[in-house]
Design a protein around this motif. Structure first.
Motif, PDB file in Angstrom:
ATOM      1  N   GLU A 129     -28.100 -12.258 -13.497  1.00  0.00           N
ATOM      2  CA  GLU A 129     -28.556 -11.966 -12.139  1.00  0.00           C
ATOM      3  C   GLU A 129     -28.505 -10.462 -11.873  1.00  0.00           C
ATOM      4  O   GLU A 129     -29.417  -9.899 -11.281  1.00  0.00           O
ATOM      5  CB  GLU A 129     -27.714 -12.727 -11.116  1.00  0.00           C
ATOM      6  CG  GLU A 129     -28.307 -12.748  -9.758  1.00  0.00           C
ATOM      7  CD  GLU A 129     -29.712 -13.317  -9.707  1.00  0.00           C
ATOM      8  OE1 GLU A 129     -30.529 -12.786  -8.932  1.00  0.00           O
ATOM      9  OE2 GLU A 129     -30.028 -14.275 -10.432  1.00  0.00           O
ATOM     10  N   ASN A 138     -28.504 -18.282  -7.713  1.00  0.00           N
ATOM     11  CA  ASN A 138     -28.586 -18.228  -9.170  1.00  0.00           C
ATOM     12  C   ASN A 138     -27.226 -18.089  -9.840  1.00  0.00           C
ATOM     13  O   ASN A 138     -27.101 -18.300 -11.045  1.00  0.00           O
ATOM     14  CB  ASN A 138     -29.499 -17.080  -9.617  1.00  0.00           C
ATOM     15  CG  ASN A 138     -30.954 -17.386  -9.361  1.00  0.00           C
ATOM     16  OD1 ASN A 138     -31.343 -18.536  -9.159  1.00  0.00           O
ATOM     17  ND2 ASN A 138     -31.772 -16.360  -9.337  1.00  0.00           N
ATOM     18  N   SER A 159     -40.017 -11.200  -0.990  1.00  0.00           N
ATOM     19  CA  SER A 159     -39.461 -12.556  -1.053  1.00  0.00           C
ATOM     20  C   SER A 159     -39.447 -13.188   0.327  1.00  0.00           C
ATOM     21  O   SER A 159     -39.144 -12.536   1.324  1.00  0.00           O
ATOM     22  CB  SER A 159     -38.041 -12.512  -1.614  1.00  0.00           C
ATOM     23  OG  SER A 159     -38.050 -12.017  -2.922  1.00  0.00           O
ATOM     24  N   TRP A 181     -33.768 -12.707   1.475  1.00  0.00           N
ATOM     25  CA  TRP A 181     -34.144 -13.797   0.578  1.00  0.00           C
ATOM     26  C   TRP A 181     -33.846 -13.464  -0.877  1.00  0.00           C
ATOM     27  O   TRP A 181     -33.534 -14.352  -1.662  1.00  0.00           O
ATOM     28  CB  TRP A 181     -35.601 -14.198   0.796  1.00  0.00           C
ATOM     29  CG  TRP A 181     -35.719 -14.859   2.127  1.00  0.00           C
ATOM     30  CD1 TRP A 181     -36.236 -14.334   3.269  1.00  0.00           C
ATOM     31  CD2 TRP A 181     -35.212 -16.144   2.474  1.00  0.00           C
ATOM     32  NE1 TRP A 181     -36.093 -15.219   4.303  1.00  0.00           N
ATOM     33  CE2 TRP A 181     -35.468 -16.351   3.846  1.00  0.00           C
ATOM     34  CE3 TRP A 181     -34.558 -17.152   1.764  1.00  0.00           C
ATOM     35  CZ2 TRP A 181     -35.099 -17.515   4.506  1.00  0.00           C
ATOM     36  CZ3 TRP A 181     -34.198 -18.313   2.423  1.00  0.00           C
ATOM     37  CH2 TRP A 181     -34.465 -18.484   3.782  1.00  0.00           C
ATOM     38  N   ASP A 182     -33.895 -12.200  -1.233  1.00  0.00           N
ATOM     39  CA  ASP A 182     -33.482 -11.791  -2.579  1.00  0.00           C
ATOM     40  C   ASP A 182     -31.979 -12.013  -2.754  1.00  0.00           C
ATOM     41  O   ASP A 182     -31.526 -12.449  -3.810  1.00  0.00           O
ATOM     42  CB  ASP A 182     -33.826 -10.316  -2.830  1.00  0.00           C
ATOM     43  CG  ASP A 182     -35.323 -10.079  -2.845  1.00  0.00           C
ATOM     44  OD1 ASP A 182     -36.028 -10.803  -3.569  1.00  0.00           O
ATOM     45  OD2 ASP A 182     -35.780  -9.173  -2.124  1.00  0.00           O
ATOM     46  N   ASN A 217     -31.364 -15.735  -3.079  1.00  0.00           N
ATOM     47  CA  ASN A 217     -31.763 -16.144  -4.424  1.00  0.00           C
ATOM     48  C   ASN A 217     -30.695 -15.753  -5.450  1.00  0.00           C
ATOM     49  O   ASN A 217     -30.332 -16.555  -6.314  1.00  0.00           O
ATOM     50  CB  ASN A 217     -33.109 -15.514  -4.780  1.00  0.00           C
ATOM     51  CG  ASN A 217     -33.709 -16.101  -6.021  1.00  0.00           C
ATOM     52  OD1 ASN A 217     -33.766 -17.320  -6.185  1.00  0.00           O
ATOM     53  ND2 ASN A 217     -34.163 -15.245  -6.916  1.00  0.00           N
ATOM     54  N   SER A 218     -30.184 -14.535  -5.356  1.00  0.00           N
ATOM     55  CA  SER A 218     -29.159 -14.076  -6.292  1.00  0.00           C
ATOM     56  C   SER A 218     -27.884 -14.911  -6.185  1.00  0.00           C
ATOM     57  O   SER A 218     -27.307 -15.300  -7.194  1.00  0.00           O
ATOM     58  CB  SER A 218     -28.826 -12.602  -6.037  1.00  0.00           C
ATOM     59  OG  SER A 218     -29.916 -11.788  -6.373  1.00  0.00           O
ATOM     60  N   GLN A 267     -34.781 -22.816  -5.705  1.00  0.00           N
ATOM     61  CA  GLN A 267     -33.342 -23.067  -5.628  1.00  0.00           C
ATOM     62  C   GLN A 267     -33.063 -24.571  -5.554  1.00  0.00           C
ATOM     63  O   GLN A 267     -32.111 -25.055  -6.154  1.00  0.00           O
ATOM     64  CB  GLN A 267     -32.732 -22.341  -4.420  1.00  0.00           C
ATOM     65  CG  GLN A 267     -32.707 -20.834  -4.577  1.00  0.00           C
ATOM     66  CD  GLN A 267     -31.836 -20.373  -5.721  1.00  0.00           C
ATOM     67  OE1 GLN A 267     -30.675 -20.760  -5.827  1.00  0.00           O
ATOM     68  NE2 GLN A 267     -32.394 -19.544  -6.587  1.00  0.00           N
ATOM     69  N   ILE A 285     -38.469 -18.826  -2.454  1.00  0.00           N
ATOM     70  CA  ILE A 285     -37.073 -18.907  -2.886  1.00  0.00           C
ATOM     71  C   ILE A 285     -36.544 -20.345  -2.791  1.00  0.00           C
ATOM     72  O   ILE A 285     -36.024 -20.895  -3.757  1.00  0.00           O
ATOM     73  CB  ILE A 285     -36.177 -17.963  -2.047  1.00  0.00           C
ATOM     74  CG1 ILE A 285     -36.619 -16.511  -2.193  1.00  0.00           C
ATOM     75  CG2 ILE A 285     -34.704 -18.148  -2.398  1.00  0.00           C
ATOM     76  CD1 ILE A 285     -36.581 -15.946  -3.588  1.00  0.00           C
TER      77      ILE A 285
END
Length: 154
Positions: A39, A60, A125, A52-53, A56-57, A134, A130
């Motif tokens: 990541e 992940n 994003s 949103w990034d 997402n991170s 997910q 996203i």
């Protein structure tokens, strides 16, 4: 748990003094650090990250860590048998099956990008690119846990 003493670790493995819980701990730490490292490497070039990034991170990292722990529990935890063999083989087949779902998801994402970011507009994003991925990732682990639980007593 050994961090440096490979000879002692090898001796424990040879003498079958390497419990299922010990194997899980090594695999769990390895997978968690791999998720964090991947990541970190994947998101270094993002110029204008948004919330949103970040979501997402976090997903992940959290999804594989929690998913692996739940899979271990589904296998009977420290009383389970061959967690690593079951986890990696079952997860491999589940990943192959789930990859077929990615094709329509990527097509839908491509169509979404065409309409949401026309022309030269910068793509950022959004929940639409996203959340579905997910959910896909989390459901992959849900299915892995289910199938590991199915063979738990084998």
């Amino acid at each position: 748990m050994y961090f440096w003493k490979i000879e002692e670790l090898k001796e424990d493995i040879k003498t079958d003094n390497f419990a299922e819980k010990d194997r899980f701990i090594y695999a769990f730490i390895y997978l968690a650090l791999s998720a964090i490292g991947m990541e970190a490497m994947m998101h270094m070039p993002i110029e204008n990250p948004n919330i949103w990034d970040t979501i997402n991170s976090i997903g992940n990292i959290v999804i594989p860590v929690v998913g692996t722990f739940c899979a271990y529990k589904s296998n009977g935890a420290s009383n389970g048998t061959d967690f690593l063999g079951r986890f990696f083989s079952i997860n491999f087949v589940i990943v192959i099956r789930f990859m077929t779902l990615l094709i329509p998801m990527f097509i839908a994402l491509f169509i979404y990008y065409i309409y949401a970011f026309p022309g030269e507009e910068e793509i950022v994003s959004t929940p639409m690119d996203i959340i579905p991925f997910q959910i896909w990732f989390a459901f992959l682990y849900v299915r892995t846990c289910k199938h590991i639980g199915d063979v738990k007593n084998s």
